[in-house]
Motif scaffolding. Structure first.
Motif, PDB file in Angstrom:
ATOM      1  N   ALA A  16       0.810  -1.143   0.067  1.00  0.00           N
ATOM      2  CA  ALA A  16       0.039  -0.135  -0.071  1.00  0.00           C
ATOM      3  C   ALA A  16       0.946   1.204   0.044  1.00  0.00           C
ATOM      4  O   ALA A  16       1.938   1.247   0.248  1.00  0.00           O
ATOM      5  N   ALA A  17       0.193   2.462  -0.318  1.00  0.00           N
ATOM      6  CA  ALA A  17       0.954   3.468  -0.356  1.00  0.00           C
ATOM      7  C   ALA A  17       1.217   4.077   0.910  1.00  0.00           C
ATOM      8  O   ALA A  17       0.483   3.653   2.051  1.00  0.00           O
ATOM      9  N   GLY A  18       2.150   4.850   1.089  1.00  0.00           N
ATOM     10  CA  GLY A  18       2.604   5.404   2.758  1.00  0.00           C
ATOM     11  C   GLY A  18       3.116   4.293   3.736  1.00  0.00           C
ATOM     12  O   GLY A  18       2.933   4.331   4.708  1.00  0.00           O
ATOM     13  N   ALA A  19       3.773   3.399   2.883  1.00  0.00           N
ATOM     14  CA  ALA A  19       4.638   2.380   3.761  1.00  0.00           C
ATOM     15  C   ALA A  19       5.517   2.941   4.543  1.00  0.00           C
ATOM     16  O   ALA A  19       6.514   4.158   4.336  1.00  0.00           O
ATOM     17  N   ALA A  20       5.686   2.412   5.830  1.00  0.00           N
ATOM     18  CA  ALA A  20       6.847   2.932   6.768  1.00  0.00           C
ATOM     19  C   ALA A  20       8.010   1.895   6.673  1.00  0.00           C
ATOM     20  O   ALA A  20       7.718   0.672   6.365  1.00  0.00           O
TER      21      ALA A  20
END
Length: 106
Positions: A16-20
């Motif tokens: 998913a977008a916004g991975a840490a």
């Protein structure tokens, strides 16, 4: 594969977008709605060993530990089925010498 009572392990989930980014041997909190936990990874000779421990909020619930060894460009996800469809998902992806974690479905 047998579905675990607390979490289902699914392979090949797109990130998913916004991975840490995770750091080796550093704990990361996981929130799968009714299930909480932590995950960390260590660098091993055969890949990155990802360890996730999950448990329901109920004090009587038995924790579940999931261990996966990630080679470059491999992914693994953890999810809890929802009553009305897909529930929350936490996905881990190894990208080169990094491991990313992303959450969806809240």
């Amino acid at each position: 594969m047998r579905v675990l009572p607390v979490a289902a392990l699914a392979l090949a989930v797109s990130s998913a977008a916004g991975a840490a980014e995770l750091r080796p041997a550093q704990a990361h909190s996981l929130d799968l709605g009714p299930v909480q936990g932590t995950a960390y990874y260590t660098v091993e000779s055969d890949g990155y060993r990802l360890v996730a421990t999950l448990a329901a909020a109920d004090a009587a619930a038995v924790p579940v530990r999931v261990v996966a060894t990630l080679a470059p460009d491999q992914r693994v996800s953890l999810s809890v089925p929802g009553a009305a469809g897909p529930g929350p998902v936490v996905a881990f992806a190894r990208r080169g010498d990094r491991v990313e974690v992303a959450s969806t479905g809240y």
